[in-house]
Design a protein around this motif. Structure first.
Motif, short mmCIF file in Angstrom:
data_model
loop_
_atom_site.label_atom_id
_atom_site.label_comp_id
_atom_site.label_asym_id
_atom_site.label_seq_id
_atom_site.Cartn_x
_atom_site.Cartn_y
_atom_site.Cartn_z
N ASP A 1 0.86 -1.18 0.00
CA ASP A 1 0.00 0.00 0.00
C ASP A 1 0.90 1.23 0.00
O ASP A 1 2.14 1.13 0.02
CB ASP A 1 -0.93 0.00 1.21
CG ASP A 1 -2.21 0.79 0.97
OD1 ASP A 1 -2.29 1.48 -0.07
OD2 ASP A 1 -3.12 0.73 1.81
N SER A 2 0.29 2.41 -0.03
CA SER A 2 1.03 3.67 -0.02
C SER A 2 0.25 4.71 0.75
O SER A 2 -0.97 4.57 0.97
CB SER A 2 1.31 4.15 -1.45
OG SER A 2 0.09 4.44 -2.11
N LYS B 1 5.21 10.63 -1.20
CA LYS B 1 4.41 9.41 -1.12
C LYS B 1 5.30 8.27 -0.65
O LYS B 1 6.38 8.03 -1.21
CB LYS B 1 3.79 9.08 -2.48
CG LYS B 1 2.69 8.03 -2.42
CD LYS B 1 1.95 7.95 -3.75
CE LYS B 1 0.73 7.05 -3.67
NZ LYS B 1 0.00 7.00 -4.95
N HIS C 1 5.63 4.36 -0.31
CA HIS C 1 5.15 3.05 -0.73
C HIS C 1 5.79 2.02 0.22
O HIS C 1 6.98 2.12 0.54
CB HIS C 1 5.57 2.74 -2.17
CG HIS C 1 5.18 3.81 -3.15
ND1 HIS C 1 4.04 3.72 -3.93
CD2 HIS C 1 5.77 4.99 -3.46
CE1 HIS C 1 3.96 4.80 -4.70
NE2 HIS C 1 5.00 5.58 -4.43
N SER D 1 2.04 7.20 -9.10
CA SER D 1 0.94 6.24 -8.99
C SER D 1 1.36 5.02 -8.19
O SER D 1 2.55 4.73 -8.01
CB SER D 1 0.48 5.81 -10.39
OG SER D 1 1.48 5.01 -11.00
N ASP D 2 0.35 4.30 -7.71
CA ASP D 2 0.62 3.04 -7.01
C ASP D 2 1.30 2.04 -7.93
O ASP D 2 2.13 1.24 -7.49
CB ASP D 2 -0.67 2.45 -6.47
CG ASP D 2 -1.24 3.26 -5.30
OD1 ASP D 2 -0.49 4.05 -4.71
OD2 ASP D 2 -2.43 3.08 -4.99
N HIS D 3 0.96 2.06 -9.21
CA HIS D 3 1.57 1.13 -10.16
C HIS D 3 3.06 1.38 -10.30
O HIS D 3 3.85 0.43 -10.40
CB HIS D 3 0.90 1.26 -11.53
CG HIS D 3 -0.53 0.79 -11.54
ND1 HIS D 3 -0.87 -0.53 -11.37
CD2 HIS D 3 -1.69 1.47 -11.71
CE1 HIS D 3 -2.18 -0.66 -11.43
NE2 HIS D 3 -2.70 0.54 -11.63
N GLY E 1 -3.31 -6.51 -1.80
CA GLY E 1 -3.27 -5.11 -2.22
C GLY E 1 -4.67 -4.63 -2.53
O GLY E 1 -5.58 -5.44 -2.78
N GLY F 1 -5.98 -0.26 -6.29
CA GLY F 1 -4.97 0.54 -6.97
C GLY F 1 -3.86 -0.28 -7.59
O GLY F 1 -3.10 0.23 -8.42
N TYR F 2 -3.76 -1.55 -7.21
CA TYR F 2 -2.70 -2.42 -7.73
C TYR F 2 -3.24 -3.46 -8.71
O TYR F 2 -2.54 -4.40 -9.06
CB TYR F 2 -1.98 -3.11 -6.56
CG TYR F 2 -1.31 -2.13 -5.64
CD1 TYR F 2 -0.04 -1.66 -5.91
CD2 TYR F 2 -1.97 -1.65 -4.51
CE1 TYR F 2 0.58 -0.74 -5.07
CE2 TYR F 2 -1.37 -0.73 -3.67
CZ TYR F 2 -0.10 -0.29 -3.95
OH TYR F 2 0.50 0.65 -3.13
#
Length: 254
Positions: free
Chosen positions: A94-95, A127, A129, A149-151, A169, A172-173
């Motif tokens: 997550d982030s 951010k 992660h 981005s989360d990606h 996750g 978002g993943y």
């Protein structure tokens, strides 16, 4: 000088000391006192000059923290203690956003190293992660600009994931590339499908309920005031504060 309020026990110092740089020439000021002072400043969100006098000159605390941050000492300590627990059976990813104070974001970028401060709807921030184990203890962390981005964070963390049975996750993943990469590493993804998927991919809903552990982990890190609000201009010093907080909170024990 008043009695020293050490924040680390002798047992904890014995676990940390092997990862500290060797002292050359003049012996260093007491490591236990200085590290306790650094922890106190980061936890309470103080300016360095406001550190209690019991920890010694504030310049000593600041210089030790910055110098060891540049050397990557705190990052290596975190990685070493996290590795002692062995490969986890379960991973979570997550982030979270960490707001940048004006003292961190007021100057233009200088030097070769990125500052990892970006702009989102919430303003200027960074951010974080993170990947944690099944008990909610962080094993991998990465700092990026707030708009990342989360990606992107997942792609950067993917090569360093330890072997595990499954990874949890949020939506978002959910991407085909990330799912395939996890399966190639022998990790089963537990990720809900985005609403845009025409054919949703099923996931273990009972297992997914464990994801609150990584949210709790972020909450405990943000109890450290200099992490919840970023005051450091340099990304390496801010990330060192995060790894030090993670080490003390989750991996150091009593």
């Amino acid at each position: 000088m008043s009695a020293l309020p050490f924040l680390l026990t002798l047992t904890q110092m014995r676990r940390l000391s092997p990862h500290f740089p060797r002292s050359h020439g003049v012996p260093r000021v007491d490591d236990r006192r200085v590290i306790s002072g650094i922890i106190y400043v980061i936890r309470h969100g103080l300016q360095w000059r406001d550190a209690p006098a019991a920890y010694g000159p504030h310049k000593t605390l600041y210089n030790r923290f910055v110098r060891w941050s540049r050397l990557g000492v705190f990052d290596r300590v975190f990685a070493a203690l996290a590795a002692e627990a062995g490969p986890p059976d379960r991973l979570m990813i997550d982030s979270t956003h960490l707001k940048a104070h004006r003292t961190a974001a007021s100057l233009l970028k200088k030097g070769l190293f990125p500052r990892c401060i970006g702009r989102t709807k919430g303003g200027l921030n960074s951010k974080l992660h993170a990947v944690c184990d099944g008990q909610g203890r962080p094993v991998l962390m990465l700092l990026t600009e707030g708009q990342a981005s989360d990606h992107r964070g997942a792609a950067l963390l993917l090569p360093h994931l330890p072997p595990a049975r499954e990874l949890i996750g949020d939506r978002g993943y959910d991407s085909g590339r990330f799912r395939t990469a996890l399966q190639d590493k022998g990790i089963s993804p537990c990720i809900p499908s985005t609403r845009s998927r025409k054919v949703p991919i099923p996931h273990d809903t009972a297992l997914y309920r464990q994801r609150h552990r990584i949210e709790n982990m972020f909450g405990r890190l943000k109890d450290w005031r200099r992490i919840a609000m970023r005051y450091d201009r340099c990304a390496h010093t801010f990330f060192s504060a995060i790894t030090l907080a993670a080490t003390v909170t989750f991996w150091l024990g009593q």
